[in-house]
Design a protein around this motif. Structure first.
Motif, PDB file in Angstrom:
ATOM      1  N   PRO A  27     -15.044 -12.454  98.716  1.00  0.00           N
ATOM      2  CA  PRO A  27     -14.462 -11.567  99.730  1.00  0.00           C
ATOM      3  C   PRO A  27     -13.606 -12.345 100.719  1.00  0.00           C
ATOM      4  O   PRO A  27     -13.704 -13.561 100.833  1.00  0.00           O
ATOM      5  N   GLU A  28     -12.763 -11.618 101.460  1.00  0.00           N
ATOM      6  CA  GLU A  28     -11.881 -12.228 102.465  1.00  0.00           C
ATOM      7  C   GLU A  28     -12.642 -12.655 103.713  1.00  0.00           C
ATOM      8  O   GLU A  28     -12.093 -13.329 104.570  1.00  0.00           O
ATOM      9  N   VAL A  29     -13.902 -12.253 103.834  1.00  0.00           N
ATOM     10  CA  VAL A  29     -14.725 -12.644 104.969  1.00  0.00           C
ATOM     11  C   VAL A  29     -15.764 -13.648 104.485  1.00  0.00           C
ATOM     12  O   VAL A  29     -16.166 -13.628 103.327  1.00  0.00           O
ATOM     13  N   ASP A  59     -21.743 -13.796 114.120  1.00  0.00           N
ATOM     14  CA  ASP A  59     -21.558 -12.588 113.302  1.00  0.00           C
ATOM     15  C   ASP A  59     -21.483 -12.880 111.810  1.00  0.00           C
ATOM     16  O   ASP A  59     -21.770 -12.002 111.002  1.00  0.00           O
ATOM     17  N   ALA A  60     -21.099 -14.095 111.447  1.00  0.00           N
ATOM     18  CA  ALA A  60     -20.986 -14.428 110.022  1.00  0.00           C
ATOM     19  C   ALA A  60     -22.318 -14.219 109.312  1.00  0.00           C
ATOM     20  O   ALA A  60     -22.348 -13.782 108.158  1.00  0.00           O
ATOM     21  N   THR A  61     -23.430 -14.482 109.987  1.00  0.00           N
ATOM     22  CA  THR A  61     -24.738 -14.300 109.355  1.00  0.00           C
ATOM     23  C   THR A  61     -25.034 -12.826 109.075  1.00  0.00           C
ATOM     24  O   THR A  61     -25.820 -12.514 108.189  1.00  0.00           O
ATOM     25  N   LEU A  62     -24.395 -11.919 109.816  1.00  0.00           N
ATOM     26  CA  LEU A  62     -24.604 -10.482 109.590  1.00  0.00           C
ATOM     27  C   LEU A  62     -23.996 -10.015 108.270  1.00  0.00           C
ATOM     28  O   LEU A  62     -24.340  -8.941 107.776  1.00  0.00           O
ATOM     29  N   PRO A 116     -23.897  -5.568 100.403  1.00  0.00           N
ATOM     30  CA  PRO A 116     -23.276  -5.255  99.110  1.00  0.00           C
ATOM     31  C   PRO A 116     -21.747  -5.279  99.187  1.00  0.00           C
ATOM     32  O   PRO A 116     -21.088  -5.640  98.222  1.00  0.00           O
ATOM     33  N   ASP A 117     -21.188  -4.895 100.323  1.00  0.00           N
ATOM     34  CA  ASP A 117     -19.745  -4.933 100.526  1.00  0.00           C
ATOM     35  C   ASP A 117     -19.469  -5.535 101.909  1.00  0.00           C
ATOM     36  O   ASP A 117     -19.311  -4.809 102.899  1.00  0.00           O
ATOM     37  N   PRO A 118     -19.431  -6.887 101.990  1.00  0.00           N
ATOM     38  CA  PRO A 118     -19.264  -7.519 103.306  1.00  0.00           C
ATOM     39  C   PRO A 118     -17.954  -7.151 103.997  1.00  0.00           C
ATOM     40  O   PRO A 118     -17.902  -7.050 105.221  1.00  0.00           O
ATOM     41  N   LEU A 134     -15.227  -4.417 108.513  1.00  0.00           N
ATOM     42  CA  LEU A 134     -14.222  -3.473 109.028  1.00  0.00           C
ATOM     43  C   LEU A 134     -14.828  -2.334 109.843  1.00  0.00           C
ATOM     44  O   LEU A 134     -14.255  -1.907 110.837  1.00  0.00           O
ATOM     45  N   THR A 135     -15.985  -1.833 109.438  1.00  0.00           N
ATOM     46  CA  THR A 135     -16.547  -0.658 110.111  1.00  0.00           C
ATOM     47  C   THR A 135     -17.470  -1.004 111.277  1.00  0.00           C
ATOM     48  O   THR A 135     -17.609  -0.205 112.202  1.00  0.00           O
TER      49      THR A 135
END
Length: 193
Positions: free
Chosen positions: A44-46, A121-124, A129-131, A136-137
């Motif tokens: 993923p991009e994150v 926040d990266a640990t969140l 299933p869809d990081p 985004l949300t």
């Protein structure tokens, strides 16, 4: 130079990672960072806190924000400013919630309230299933709210204060690591569960 040599010695080339990001007025520019991730991995991009794509040296650089140093070139070129919103990748910027897209009109910063207050926040993102969707949300609205608060009163004293807080964060991370290493090496009761 030392960081570049460290990345090269532990991870091989390339030393500097470059990626398209969205800048002021939604214009794209090339952002530079020291490479912290493996070259041969997709994902993923994150980046989550436990992302296997991050190298050992990369984790160290990210902890102390040293991977961001090449962005000073972006500041000198006028793509970025010292303090401002976090620069976003185009793929995610195009998917921002409509009420958050306004932040893309502003020049992104090397540091800022979002970069300082959402570091964990990266640990969140770990185990989602869809990081990207979670980012985004849930995370983007929170980050944009922090940017809105800063941009509403972006005075010179506020900018200086955030730069000072950035230096303090890096120095505190160094001290925390030094204390942790001393505690672990000491083998005292402080390490006991």
């Amino acid at each position: 130079m030392f960081v570049a040599l460290l990345v090269r010695a532990t991870s091989g080339p390339p030393t500097v990672f470059h990626q398209r990001r969205v800048g002021e007025g939604e214009r794209e520019f090339t952002l530079y960072k020291f490479r912290t991730m493996r070259c041969d991995c997709q994902g993923p991009e994150v980046t989550g806190g436990a992302d296997a794509r991050v190298t050992g040296t990369g984790r160290l650089l990210r902890r102390f924000s040293l991977d961001e140093l090449p962005q000073l070139w972006n500041v000198l070129r006028g793509d970025m400013t010292l303090v401002g919103p976090r620069p976003e990748v185009p793929h995610l910027a195009h998917r921002y919630p409509p009420n958050c897209r306004w932040v893309l009109r502003h020049r992104p910063g090397l540091t800022g309230p979002c970069q300082l207050r959402t570091r964990s926040d990266a640990t969140l993102l770990d185990g989602r299933p869809d990081p990207e969707e979670y980012y985004l949300t849930v995370l983007v609205p929170h980050r944009v709210a922090l940017d809105a608060e800063f941009l509403a009163h972006a005075t010179l004293p506020d900018v200086v204060r955030l730069i000072a807080r950035t230096f303090w964060y890096v120095l505190s991370a160094v001290r925390r690591d030094a204390r942790t290493a001393h505690t672990v090496e000491g083998g005292g009761s402080r390490c006991a569960p």
